[in-house]
Design a protein around this motif. Structure first.
Motif, PDB file in Angstrom:
ATOM      1  N   LEU A  66     -24.844 -78.328  30.919  1.00  0.00           N
ATOM      2  CA  LEU A  66     -24.077 -77.556  30.575  1.00  0.00           C
ATOM      3  C   LEU A  66     -24.808 -76.651  28.834  1.00  0.00           C
ATOM      4  O   LEU A  66     -24.791 -75.738  28.448  1.00  0.00           O
ATOM      5  CB  LEU A  66     -23.107 -78.679  29.581  1.00  0.00           C
ATOM      6  N   ARG A  67     -26.349 -77.514  28.740  1.00  0.00           N
ATOM      7  CA  ARG A  67     -26.910 -77.300  27.364  1.00  0.00           C
ATOM      8  C   ARG A  67     -27.299 -75.977  28.534  1.00  0.00           C
ATOM      9  O   ARG A  67     -27.970 -74.785  28.008  1.00  0.00           O
ATOM     10  CB  ARG A  67     -28.386 -78.213  27.270  1.00  0.00           C
ATOM     11  N   VAL A  68     -28.737 -76.138  29.599  1.00  0.00           N
ATOM     12  CA  VAL A  68     -28.939 -75.170  30.577  1.00  0.00           C
ATOM     13  C   VAL A  68     -27.956 -73.454  30.540  1.00  0.00           C
ATOM     14  O   VAL A  68     -28.288 -73.064  30.160  1.00  0.00           O
ATOM     15  CB  VAL A  68     -29.841 -74.977  32.038  1.00  0.00           C
ATOM     16  N   MET A  69     -26.444 -74.174  30.944  1.00  0.00           N
ATOM     17  CA  MET A  69     -25.536 -72.942  31.038  1.00  0.00           C
ATOM     18  C   MET A  69     -25.769 -72.166  29.796  1.00  0.00           C
ATOM     19  O   MET A  69     -25.035 -71.005  29.717  1.00  0.00           O
ATOM     20  CB  MET A  69     -24.057 -73.654  31.899  1.00  0.00           C
ATOM     21  N   GLU A  70     -25.826 -72.755  28.622  1.00  0.00           N
ATOM     22  CA  GLU A  70     -25.332 -72.414  27.051  1.00  0.00           C
ATOM     23  C   GLU A  70     -26.815 -70.893  27.030  1.00  0.00           C
ATOM     24  O   GLU A  70     -26.296 -70.466  26.722  1.00  0.00           O
ATOM     25  CB  GLU A  70     -25.371 -73.327  25.918  1.00  0.00           C
ATOM     26  N   LEU A  71     -28.228 -71.282  27.423  1.00  0.00           N
ATOM     27  CA  LEU A  71     -28.505 -71.251  27.270  1.00  0.00           C
ATOM     28  C   LEU A  71     -29.225 -69.516  28.334  1.00  0.00           C
ATOM     29  O   LEU A  71     -29.593 -68.735  27.624  1.00  0.00           O
ATOM     30  CB  LEU A  71     -30.124 -71.736  26.779  1.00  0.00           C
ATOM     31  N   TYR A  72     -28.567 -69.722  29.667  1.00  0.00           N
ATOM     32  CA  TYR A  72     -29.094 -69.468  30.581  1.00  0.00           C
ATOM     33  C   TYR A  72     -27.530 -69.069  31.489  1.00  0.00           C
ATOM     34  O   TYR A  72     -27.309 -69.998  32.196  1.00  0.00           O
ATOM     35  CB  TYR A  72     -30.300 -70.272  31.165  1.00  0.00           C
ATOM     36  N   PRO A  73     -26.644 -68.231  30.642  1.00  0.00           N
ATOM     37  CA  PRO A  73     -25.149 -68.709  31.688  1.00  0.00           C
ATOM     38  C   PRO A  73     -25.682 -67.843  32.256  1.00  0.00           C
ATOM     39  O   PRO A  73     -24.574 -67.861  33.640  1.00  0.00           O
ATOM     40  CB  PRO A  73     -24.340 -66.894  30.646  1.00  0.00           C
ATOM     41  N   ASP A  74     -25.834 -66.527  33.086  1.00  0.00           N
ATOM     42  CA  ASP A  74     -26.341 -66.046  34.685  1.00  0.00           C
ATOM     43  C   ASP A  74     -27.643 -66.967  35.506  1.00  0.00           C
ATOM     44  O   ASP A  74     -27.232 -66.844  36.770  1.00  0.00           O
ATOM     45  CB  ASP A  74     -27.643 -65.183  34.579  1.00  0.00           C
ATOM     46  N   ALA A  75     -28.090 -68.515  34.292  1.00  0.00           N
ATOM     47  CA  ALA A  75     -28.172 -69.346  36.134  1.00  0.00           C
ATOM     48  C   ALA A  75     -27.934 -70.164  37.190  1.00  0.00           C
ATOM     49  O   ALA A  75     -26.199 -69.850  37.264  1.00  0.00           O
ATOM     50  CB  ALA A  75     -29.025 -70.731  35.096  1.00  0.00           C
TER      51      ALA A  75
END
Length: 124
Positions: free
Chosen positions: A47-56
């Motif tokens: 969820l943290r990664v999705m916040e920072l990298y929405p295109d992940a």
């Protein structure tokens, strides 16, 4: 925490002092090499990664059912019952967040699941 700014995400897993994290420097190293970064992380970190990298590209890997997950955990024989109960509780909470991922893959057959993940990555 010392070095906390060096991590993309960190989490204490299962509430028993197991800390995991992803160093930002490793992502940057892969980016500079033109390579992918593949993170095997829990939902909290994702969820943290999705916040920072929405295109992940995010893939939630799950068992066919809660019963199968419990059978797999108990079948390992590597963890005490209290840890298993914490993991089962956590898993039931995490599976509710699977819809936030771009993709979901059911790990009912290893070869099929791997091929599905490879297909997802190749399509990107």
């Amino acid at each position: 925490k010392k070095g906390a700014g060096e991590f993309l995400e960190t989490a204490e897993v299962y509430g028993v002092g197991y800390w995991y994290g992803t160093l930002k420097s490793e992502l940057e190293r892969a980016r500079q090499a033109g390579a992918w970064s593949l993170l095997e992380i829990d939902v909290q970190g994702a969820l943290r990664v999705m916040e920072l990298y929405p295109d992940a590209i995010t893939i939630f890997l799950k068992t066919p059912s809660a019963e199968v997950y419990e059978q797999r955990l108990r079948g390992r024989g590597t963890e005490d019952p209290a840890v298993i109960e914490r993991r089962l509780k956590r898993a039931s909470e995490e599976v509710q967040l699977a819809e936030r991922y771009r993709y979901q893959v059911v790990n009912d057959n290893l070869d099929r699941a791997v091929n599905e993940i490879l297909g997802i990555l190749k399509s990107q």
